[in-house]
Write an enzyme that holds these catalytic residues in place. Structure first.
Site, mmCIF file in Angstrom:
data_model
loop_
_atom_site.group_PDB
_atom_site.id
_atom_site.type_symbol
_atom_site.label_atom_id
_atom_site.label_comp_id
_atom_site.label_asym_id
_atom_site.label_seq_id
_atom_site.Cartn_x
_atom_site.Cartn_y
_atom_site.Cartn_z
ATOM 1 C CG HIS A 336 -1.768 -1.310 1.215
ATOM 2 N ND1 HIS A 336 -2.812 -1.595 0.352
ATOM 3 C CD2 HIS A 336 -1.632 -2.431 1.993
ATOM 4 C CE1 HIS A 336 -3.286 -2.796 0.612
ATOM 5 N NE2 HIS A 336 -2.593 -3.332 1.588
ATOM 6 C CD GLU A 467 -2.385 -10.042 4.954
ATOM 7 O OE1 GLU A 467 -2.223 -9.159 5.829
ATOM 8 O OE2 GLU A 467 -2.980 -9.840 3.883
#
Length: 504
Positions: A336, A467
């Site tokens: 991101h 993650e």
């Protein structure tokens, strides 16, 4: 697929995700939807079902809005989803699924309710490489897709930053093989670099290992690099270029806009500034503010499709400075960035900040490894498209690619660490990295999983997506934003990379 059909599917998909958090909000249409930085509107009549924490959606929604061929076999109770080379087979009340002939296990199986077949949207979304994050406090869903390639006749400006002072004016820009003298300033001869390829946009700028890396695409780039004094600096001019519309959040650029790259821990540098220096012709300028005069070399190669490197480590003949002397090449990707915040945490933390903090710490540790060269896809709060992140690793012929992320769940209960791989060649790396990740976080072990994410699918080397924990869980979130856990995770990532590569 047509863009309209794709966006319609995304809207339906968003409503599904919203339903997990607040079905009443979804029904009332009060949810804000942000698609690649732009707010969208969704219809109010989509029905979704939450089953054991999984959001289920009528399977025909997928076919009607994405353009997939969707079939229902009544006798065998099968849902068949096909498009191009992609084939998905789901069976009602069966947790076993098949994707392109590969068997996979679902958290929750498809259901048949009131003669409507419902399928788990998370599973389908992973096969499509779509990232969805949820901000429950603000009733906002953030959706990140693979955007269309930017147009080459437009660009974006920068945010706040220092305006370049006493650099050559647009009318006195140096040309390749010459030197330019401004009143009171002396510049060294420009470095003549072979062209990269056509009219181009700048899609990424990062700094690591005392090297500036510039990613461009879409056309010819002939860098003009020279030094100036008073103060000391290296100037990189990129004629006939503009910023990618995605690079600085989609704003429109005009000459004079600028931004800056945060640079810490490098004694040779005070700052790095970048701007759309001229609009006629469109020219991007990057200025490296130096602590003292510094030798450098510049590398660009048409075969890398737009990668330019300014190396402050030496002034040798311009050859690719990454991976020399037999060093292994590692690309660290902070997911991101900029207008794409990623997951929004329980207390409104942003995933992009966590990802970057850990990536920078990994970089600091890798700098001490004599047998590893590394590159950060981003070293600041900037944005790169998914294909750019993969292309950087491929152009460098990297040995390992690691993308750092944080997760989000439908409730605050979800907790733990997961590691994703997409290609069989990446599974061994995933197993090693996950071992160290779980040890570093101390969070529940959610296992190594298959995931069809763009950055681990389109990279050519072993690649994983980590993650680290769940920002939707207040305890995970607090841990992930602690300095101690970030340091532990960074060290675990480095340890995993070293073990996998077999380096000391």
């Amino acid at each position: 697929m047509k863009k309209t059909g794709f966006v319609l599917f995304l809207l339906m998909f968003i409503v599904m995700m919203v339903g997990v958090q607040d079905r009443a909000a979804a029904a009332s249409g009060s949810v804000q939807i942000v698609l690649d930085g732009n707010e969208l509107k969704v219809s109010k009549d989509t029905k979704v079902t939450n089953v054991n924490g999984s959001t289920m959606v009528p399977f025909r929604v997928i076919g009607e809005n994405l353009g997939f061929e969707v079939k229902w076999e009544q006798k065998s109770q099968k849902v068949l989803i096909n498009k191009g080379s992609k084939s998905i087979e789901l069976v009602v009340n069966n947790k076993n699924a098949t994707v392109n002939g590969k068997k996979m296990t679902l958290d929750n199986p498809p259901l048949l309710q009131n003669n409507i077949v419902l399928v788990p949207v998370r599973f389908v979304s992973e096969q499509m490489g779509i990232h969805v994050s949820w901000d429950g406090a603000n009733q906002t869903v953030y959706l990140t897709t693979n955007p269309q390639p930017p147009k080459t006749d437009s660009g974006t400006g920068a945010g706040n930053g220092d305006v370049p002072v006493a650099d050559p004016s647009p009318g006195t820009q140096p040309s390749g093989g010459t030197s330019t003298t401004e009143p009171g300033e002396v510049s060294d001869p420009s470095v003549s670099i072979p062209p990269v390829t056509g009219n181009a946009v700048i899609s990424g700028i990062s700094f690591s290992e005392n090297r500036l890396m510039i990613a461009s695409q879409g056309g010819t780039v002939t860098p003009k690099v020279f030094t100036m004094s008073g103060p000391d600096r290296i100037v990189v001019d990129l004629p006939n270029t503009a910023f990618s519309p995605d690079f600085l959040g989609g704003s429109t650029a005009v000459a004079g806009n600028q931004g800056q790259l945060d640079v810490t821990g490098y004694p040779d540098l005070k700052n790095i500034r970048y701007s759309l220096f001229s609009s006629s012709p469109s020219t991007v300028r990057i200025v490296l503010d130096l602590s003292a005069p510094k030798a450098y070399s510049v590398y660009s190669d048409p075969s890398t499709s737009g990668l330019i490197i300014v190396d402050l480590n030496n002034s040798a003949t311009p050859t690719n400075p990454v991976g020399g002397s037999g060093k292994k090449i590692v690309v660290i990707d902070a997911g991101h960035g900029n207008q794409d915040p990623g997951t929004i945490g329980y207390s409104k933390t942003k995933e992009k900040d966590f990802n970057l903090a850990v990536a920078l710490k990994v970089g600091q540790l890798l700098e001490k490894e004599p047998n590893i060269d590394f590159v950060l896809t981003r070293s600041d709060d900037t944005f790169l498209k998914l294909e750019e992140r993969a292309r950087i690793a491929n152009d460098l012929n990297a040995d390992v690619f690691v993308s750092i992320h944080a997760n989000s769940g439908p409730t605050t209960a979800a907790s733990g660490s997961e590691t994703y791989y997409q290609r069989d060649a990446s599974k061994a790396l995933a197993n090693v990295m996950h071992k160290y990740l779980v040890k570093a976080t101390g969070l529940p072990d959610r296992g190594v999983k298959y995931g069809n994410y763009h950055v681990i699918r389109e990279t050519k080397m072993p690649a994983v997506l980590l993650e680290v924990g769940y920002l939707s869980n207040p305890k995970d979130e607090a841990a992930l934003f602690s300095e101690s856990l970030q340091n532990s995770v960074a060290q675990g990532i480095v340890n995993g990379i070293k073990e996998y590569l077999g380096v000391q």
